[in-house]
Write a protein that holds these residues in place. Structure first.
Motif, mmCIF file in Angstrom:
data_model
loop_
_atom_site.group_PDB
_atom_site.id
_atom_site.type_symbol
_atom_site.label_atom_id
_atom_site.label_comp_id
_atom_site.label_asym_id
_atom_site.label_seq_id
_atom_site.Cartn_x
_atom_site.Cartn_y
_atom_site.Cartn_z
ATOM 1 N N ILE A 228 79.156 -56.818 57.522
ATOM 2 C CA ILE A 228 79.709 -56.703 58.871
ATOM 3 C C ILE A 228 80.920 -57.610 59.030
ATOM 4 C CG2 ILE A 228 79.248 -57.228 61.306
ATOM 5 C CD1 ILE A 228 76.430 -56.149 60.933
ATOM 6 N N ALA A 229 80.835 -58.831 58.494
ATOM 7 C CA ALA A 229 81.974 -59.754 58.565
ATOM 8 C C ALA A 229 83.184 -59.158 57.858
ATOM 9 C CB ALA A 229 81.596 -61.099 57.948
ATOM 10 N N GLU A 230 82.969 -58.550 56.697
ATOM 11 C CA GLU A 230 84.067 -57.932 55.953
ATOM 12 C C GLU A 230 84.677 -56.778 56.728
ATOM 13 O OE1 GLU A 230 82.086 -56.920 52.338
ATOM 14 O OE2 GLU A 230 82.621 -58.804 51.327
ATOM 15 N N LEU A 231 83.827 -55.968 57.381
ATOM 16 C CA LEU A 231 84.316 -54.840 58.173
ATOM 17 C C LEU A 231 85.120 -55.323 59.381
ATOM 18 C CD1 LEU A 231 81.119 -52.605 58.069
ATOM 19 C CD2 LEU A 231 83.343 -52.020 57.084
ATOM 20 N N LEU B 77 74.011 -51.701 65.450
ATOM 21 C CA LEU B 77 73.286 -50.475 65.778
ATOM 22 C C LEU B 77 73.368 -49.463 64.636
ATOM 23 C CD1 LEU B 77 74.219 -49.912 69.538
ATOM 24 C CD2 LEU B 77 71.946 -50.351 68.610
ATOM 25 N N GLY B 78 74.478 -49.490 63.893
ATOM 26 C CA GLY B 78 74.654 -48.575 62.772
ATOM 27 C C GLY B 78 74.034 -49.069 61.483
ATOM 28 N N THR B 79 73.288 -50.168 61.550
ATOM 29 C CA THR B 79 72.663 -50.749 60.360
ATOM 30 C C THR B 79 71.347 -50.043 60.042
ATOM 31 O OG1 THR B 79 73.635 -52.928 60.798
ATOM 32 C CG2 THR B 79 71.693 -52.865 59.377
ATOM 33 N N PRO B 80 71.126 -49.639 58.798
ATOM 34 C CA PRO B 80 69.839 -49.028 58.406
ATOM 35 C C PRO B 80 68.679 -49.990 58.684
ATOM 36 C CG PRO B 80 71.486 -48.705 56.695
ATOM 37 C CD PRO B 80 72.081 -49.673 57.678
ATOM 38 N N LYS B 81 67.508 -49.437 58.964
ATOM 39 C CA LYS B 81 66.355 -50.256 59.343
ATOM 40 C C LYS B 81 65.971 -51.275 58.277
ATOM 41 C CE LYS B 81 63.844 -47.816 62.918
ATOM 42 N NZ LYS B 81 62.497 -47.358 63.352
ATOM 43 N N ASP B 82 66.142 -50.894 56.985
ATOM 44 C CA ASP B 82 65.727 -51.818 55.933
ATOM 45 C C ASP B 82 66.634 -53.027 55.807
ATOM 46 O OD1 ASP B 82 67.913 -50.451 55.001
ATOM 47 O OD2 ASP B 82 67.081 -50.033 53.012
ATOM 48 N N GLU C 190 74.332 -44.380 64.097
ATOM 49 C CA GLU C 190 74.039 -44.982 62.793
ATOM 50 C C GLU C 190 74.643 -44.150 61.666
ATOM 51 O OE1 GLU C 190 70.109 -45.827 60.050
ATOM 52 O OE2 GLU C 190 69.956 -46.124 62.228
ATOM 53 N N LEU C 191 74.499 -42.828 61.753
ATOM 54 C CA LEU C 191 75.071 -41.941 60.734
ATOM 55 C C LEU C 191 76.594 -42.025 60.730
ATOM 56 C CD1 LEU C 191 72.807 -38.780 61.151
ATOM 57 C CD2 LEU C 191 72.835 -40.387 59.230
ATOM 58 N N GLU C 192 77.194 -42.061 61.938
ATOM 59 C CA GLU C 192 78.651 -42.135 62.043
ATOM 60 C C GLU C 192 79.179 -43.449 61.482
ATOM 61 O OE1 GLU C 192 79.300 -41.494 66.184
ATOM 62 O OE2 GLU C 192 79.254 -39.306 66.034
ATOM 63 N N MET C 193 78.475 -44.551 61.740
ATOM 64 C CA MET C 193 78.914 -45.844 61.233
ATOM 65 C C MET C 193 78.820 -45.888 59.709
ATOM 66 S SD MET C 193 80.036 -47.513 63.755
ATOM 67 C CE MET C 193 80.357 -49.010 62.858
ATOM 68 N N GLU C 194 77.780 -45.254 59.149
ATOM 69 C CA GLU C 194 77.657 -45.204 57.691
ATOM 70 C C GLU C 194 78.834 -44.457 57.076
ATOM 71 O OE1 GLU C 194 73.928 -43.495 56.671
ATOM 72 O OE2 GLU C 194 72.748 -45.227 57.317
ATOM 73 N N THR C 195 79.234 -43.351 57.749
ATOM 74 C CA THR C 195 80.369 -42.566 57.258
ATOM 75 C C THR C 195 81.654 -43.367 57.344
ATOM 76 O OG1 THR C 195 79.308 -40.510 57.981
ATOM 77 C CG2 THR C 195 81.676 -40.427 57.560
ATOM 78 N N ILE C 196 81.865 -44.055 58.464
ATOM 79 C CA ILE C 196 83.071 -44.870 58.657
ATOM 80 C C ILE C 196 83.147 -45.974 57.607
ATOM 81 C CG2 ILE C 196 84.185 -46.526 60.209
ATOM 82 C CD1 ILE C 196 83.171 -44.817 62.547
ATOM 83 N N GLU C 197 82.018 -46.628 57.369
ATOM 84 C CA GLU C 197 81.994 -47.718 56.388
ATOM 85 C C GLU C 197 82.314 -47.199 54.989
ATOM 86 O OE1 GLU C 197 78.590 -50.335 56.519
ATOM 87 O OE2 GLU C 197 78.411 -50.078 58.687
ATOM 88 N N ARG C 198 81.766 -46.032 54.630
ATOM 89 C CA ARG C 198 82.059 -45.448 53.317
ATOM 90 C C ARG C 198 83.543 -45.132 53.189
ATOM 91 N NH1 ARG C 198 77.326 -42.414 53.822
ATOM 92 N NH2 ARG C 198 78.562 -40.643 54.556
#
Length: 291
Positions: free
Chosen positions: A179-182, A199-204, A227-235
């Protein structure tokens, strides 16, 4: 090598406040009333730490233009002081000093407070000096509890919101670093952005994965979609970062090649007669300072 000219004299002197000519009005200096009160409380409690910066007024012996430290100047005057410690500038360009002032971010403030406490200063006195409540000081003291050191290092000189730092405690140390890097990549250090990343962080990767994610005004379905959208943005962001260096190298080489082409009169003549739009784009690319 030419001699380097110092921007101010090395010695400090005490000057009467009546001999200092501020460039700003009292109401302008106090526009940020909270900061003014903080400075005034600090001077009252521990004295003035940073001297004023002044410059001799031309044609008025003994008078000085105040270049930097207007809030301190008016605070001293409000407190009934008659003089101030100053350093004499050798240049009257006001922006030279203000442009280099760095305000404390929450992490730097935390470290300053912790150092003072370790040196035996009571939180009550720190609160009085900074015009804060004791609760605020104690909150700052515990700011980095549960925060990964690598994440702290990434954010130590950023204007991050304290509430954003508190939100990082909801995720694991590895996720805190991500998150800090993002936040650094996006140059966005607000609470809202941090909350979206959490909020976009996976539960694990949550500290309490058994607790359902909650956000006022949002349903569980909307949070799952985020959560799905944040995963896509991060990728996508990581993919851009991975290819950025190579793309910049290719663009730099291409611009160099275009410059060489435009140095050839025959090429320019041919493009001018047949492909004027391409020539115009080539010329714009060649003269651009950045790629």
């Amino acid at each position: 090598m030419s001699d380097v000219k110092l921007a101010f004299e090395m010695r400090r002197i005490h000057l009467p406040l009546v001999d200092l000519l501020p460039a700003r009005l009292m109401k302008d200096a106090q526009s940020n009333i909270k900061r003014f009160r903080t400075i005034k409380a600090s001077i009252k409690e521990v004295g003035m730490i940073e001297p004023l910066v002044v410059y001799p007024q031309k044609g008025a012996a003994g008078k000085y233009l105040l270049l930097d430290g207007h809030l301190r100047f008016f605070a001293l005057r409000d407190l009934g002081e008659t003089e101030a410690e100053c350093i004499i500038a050798s240049d009257d360009e006001c922006f030279t000093y203000n442009a280099r002032v760095n305000r404390l971010n929450p992490i730097a403030e935390h470290r300053m407070i912790m150092k003072a406490v370790q040196n035996g200063v009571r939180p009550e006195r720190i609160a009085a000096a900074l015009n804060l409540t004791v609760r605020d000081v104690k909150s700052s003291m515990s700011l980095l509890e549960g925060i990964n050191e690598e994440a702290v290092d990434l954010l130590k000189d950023k204007a991050i919101s304290p509430k954003a730092i508190w939100l990082l405690r909801k995720v694991t140390g590895v996720r805190q670093i991500e998150i800090a890097e993002l936040m650094v990549s996006a140059n966005n250090f607000t609470k809202g952005y941090a909350e979206a990343l959490v909020l976009g962080t996976p539960k694990d990767e949550l500290m309490k994965p058994e607790e359902p994610k909650k956000k006022r005004g949002m349903t569980r379905e909307e949070i799952a979609k985020m959560e799905l959208e944040m995963e896509t943005i991060e990728r996508d962001l990581k993919a851009v970062e991975a290819s950025y260096g190579e793309n910049m190298l290719n663009l730099t080489v291409a611009r160099g090649y275009i410059k060489r082409l435009l140095e050839n009169a025959k090429v320019v003549k041919f493009l001018s007669g047949n492909y004027r739009e391409i020539l115009s784009e080539f010329e714009s690319t060649a003269v651009s300072e950045t790629v």
